[in-house]
Design an enzyme around this catalytic site. Structure first.
Site, PDB file in Angstrom:
ATOM      1  N   HIS A  92       4.587   1.936  -7.970  1.00  0.00           N
ATOM      2  CA  HIS A  92       3.507   0.940  -8.023  1.00  0.00           C
ATOM      3  C   HIS A  92       2.628   1.171  -9.253  1.00  0.00           C
ATOM      4  O   HIS A  92       2.208   0.227  -9.917  1.00  0.00           O
ATOM      5  CB  HIS A  92       2.597   1.057  -6.785  1.00  0.00           C
ATOM      6  CG  HIS A  92       3.283   0.815  -5.486  1.00  0.00           C
ATOM      7  ND1 HIS A  92       3.390   1.780  -4.503  1.00  0.00           N
ATOM      8  CD2 HIS A  92       3.888  -0.289  -4.989  1.00  0.00           C
ATOM      9  CE1 HIS A  92       4.022   1.278  -3.464  1.00  0.00           C
ATOM     10  NE2 HIS A  92       4.352   0.035  -3.730  1.00  0.00           N
ATOM     11  N   ASP A 108      13.801  -3.020  -5.654  1.00  0.00           N
ATOM     12  CA  ASP A 108      14.082  -4.086  -4.689  1.00  0.00           C
ATOM     13  C   ASP A 108      14.704  -5.244  -5.457  1.00  0.00           C
ATOM     14  O   ASP A 108      14.088  -6.307  -5.634  1.00  0.00           O
ATOM     15  CB  ASP A 108      12.787  -4.520  -3.999  1.00  0.00           C
ATOM     16  CG  ASP A 108      12.179  -3.387  -3.194  1.00  0.00           C
ATOM     17  OD1 ASP A 108      12.736  -3.024  -2.160  1.00  0.00           O
ATOM     18  OD2 ASP A 108      11.142  -2.841  -3.626  1.00  0.00           O
ATOM     19  N   GLN A 151      12.210  -3.170  -9.855  1.00  0.00           N
ATOM     20  CA  GLN A 151      13.635  -3.478  -9.889  1.00  0.00           C
ATOM     21  C   GLN A 151      14.377  -2.758  -8.750  1.00  0.00           C
ATOM     22  O   GLN A 151      15.495  -3.102  -8.403  1.00  0.00           O
ATOM     23  CB  GLN A 151      14.185  -3.069 -11.263  1.00  0.00           C
ATOM     24  CG  GLN A 151      15.662  -3.244 -11.482  1.00  0.00           C
ATOM     25  CD  GLN A 151      16.132  -4.687 -11.363  1.00  0.00           C
ATOM     26  OE1 GLN A 151      15.389  -5.626 -11.671  1.00  0.00           O
ATOM     27  NE2 GLN A 151      17.355  -4.873 -10.903  1.00  0.00           N
ATOM     28  N   GLY A 164       0.807  -1.218   0.000  1.00  0.00           N
ATOM     29  CA  GLY A 164       0.000   0.000   0.000  1.00  0.00           C
ATOM     30  C   GLY A 164       0.833   1.258   0.000  1.00  0.00           C
ATOM     31  O   GLY A 164       2.033   1.238  -0.291  1.00  0.00           O
ATOM     32  N   TYR A 165       0.174   2.375   0.316  1.00  0.00           N
ATOM     33  CA  TYR A 165       0.773   3.703   0.238  1.00  0.00           C
ATOM     34  C   TYR A 165       1.347   3.880  -1.169  1.00  0.00           C
ATOM     35  O   TYR A 165       2.538   4.181  -1.353  1.00  0.00           O
ATOM     36  CB  TYR A 165       1.844   3.897   1.324  1.00  0.00           C
ATOM     37  CG  TYR A 165       1.882   5.331   1.821  1.00  0.00           C
ATOM     38  CD1 TYR A 165       0.833   5.851   2.578  1.00  0.00           C
ATOM     39  CD2 TYR A 165       2.924   6.188   1.496  1.00  0.00           C
ATOM     40  CE1 TYR A 165       0.834   7.161   3.012  1.00  0.00           C
ATOM     41  CE2 TYR A 165       2.933   7.510   1.915  1.00  0.00           C
ATOM     42  CZ  TYR A 165       1.886   7.976   2.677  1.00  0.00           C
ATOM     43  OH  TYR A 165       1.879   9.293   3.107  1.00  0.00           O
ATOM     44  N   SER A 203       7.761   4.140  -0.517  1.00  0.00           N
ATOM     45  CA  SER A 203       6.756   4.577   0.470  1.00  0.00           C
ATOM     46  C   SER A 203       7.458   5.182   1.684  1.00  0.00           C
ATOM     47  O   SER A 203       6.899   6.006   2.391  1.00  0.00           O
ATOM     48  CB  SER A 203       5.895   3.397   0.899  1.00  0.00           C
ATOM     49  OG  SER A 203       5.317   2.787  -0.233  1.00  0.00           O
TER      50      SER A 203
END
Ligand code: PAF
Length: 281
Positions: A37, A150, A148, A31-32, A186
């Site tokens: 995203h 992460d 990417q 979320g956030y 986030s």
């Protein structure tokens, strides 16, 4: 757009669609939602019939002293953004249903999770792999999308899918950055105004490394030393790691060949930020 909270309802929904031959694209998130995203959602939307986004702040991937409780949450805004980007379903399970009393099964991807973020966040990738495996079993996607940014997470998930013969295809999409270069996260909301400025040093250090490589530098120790020097010049910065690794197996490399990636984790004040850049020659 539907919001589904119940695990069995989500699984039934997916099963029905898959039986009709529909292709399900899945974007797992905590979320956030930010532009990173949203780029995953856009890609999922363009390549699949149905897009499912999960919003679940997963307690098992946070260490006891980490920010699970304070992790930013804004479901109302997430819902609005997801609807605006054409998401079909938000899967929004409760912790007590994902991990009911008596829960005791975990997925442990070995080796790839030992170094980098795995070394400074023990148990983190066990939590990530476990929740992603659970989400895949519930949502039953054809394709799942990860950032990417992460990099280690994406590699760990790909390995898990391969090792456990899961049928989902994993796509890792390029990092989305703020206009000035800071990687979207986030956790950027934790940064004070001055920390936000200092946080740019991650991006600058990566670009400096890229420039050195372009000028012919191939020795990773020298590149890393230059990066560390730049980062350490910021008073608020505390380096966790700066490494040059093979983009396939995350092993340290001494001399750049193809498929190299520079990865770094730096604490700016109390906020731990990660970033990376592909630099293979
Ligand atoms: O990248 C994230 O937001 C999380 O690690 C993920 C993949 C949603 C699992 O909780």
């Amino acid at each position: 757009m539907q919001v589904i909270k119940q695990l069995s309802k989500m699984a039934d929904f997916s099963l029905k669609l898959r039986r009709k031959g529909r292709k399900i694209g899945f974007v797992p998130t905590m979320g956030y939602l930010h532009k990173g995203h949203l780029s995953l959602i856009k890609q999922a939307k363009s390549k699949n019939d149905i897009v499912v986004v999960s919003i679940f702040v997963n307690p098992t991937q946070f260490g006891p002293k980490e920010d699970f409780k304070n992790y930013p949450r804004d479901f109302k805004k997430d819902k609005w953004l997801a609807a605006a980007f054409g998401v079909d379903v938000i899967f929004y399970p409760a912790v007590k249903n994902m991990y009911p009393a008596g829960y005791c099964t975990y997925v442990n991807v070995e080796e790839l999770t030992e170094g980098l973020c795995g070394a400074s966040r023990p148990g983190h990738f066990k939590g990530v792999a476990t929740v992603v495996a659970k989400l895949f079993n519930i949502v039953q996607p054809d394709v799942a999308y990860f950032g990417q940014k992460d990099a280690q997470q994406a590699i760990v998930i790909k390995q898990m899918v391969k090792d456990l013969n899961m049928k989902v295809k994993i796509e890792a999409l390029p990092t989305v950055r703020e206009k000035d270069g800071l990687a979207m996260s986030s956790r950027n909301v934790y940064l004070s105004k001055s920390e936000r400025k200092d946080a740019l040093v991650l991006y600058y250090a990566l670009n400096n490394a890229k420039a050195l490589i372009k000028r012919g530098e191939k020795n990773s120790a020298r590149i890393i030393t230059a990066m560390r020097k730049m980062i350490n010049a910021k008073k608020t910065a505390r380096i966790d790691y700066v490494s040059m690794v093979d983009a396939g197996n995350l092993k340290d490399i001494e001399t750049i060949k193809s498929k190299a990636i520079i990865v770094l984790a730096v604490k700016i004040g109390n906020t731990r930020l990660i970033d990376n850049m592909l630099v293979g020659v």
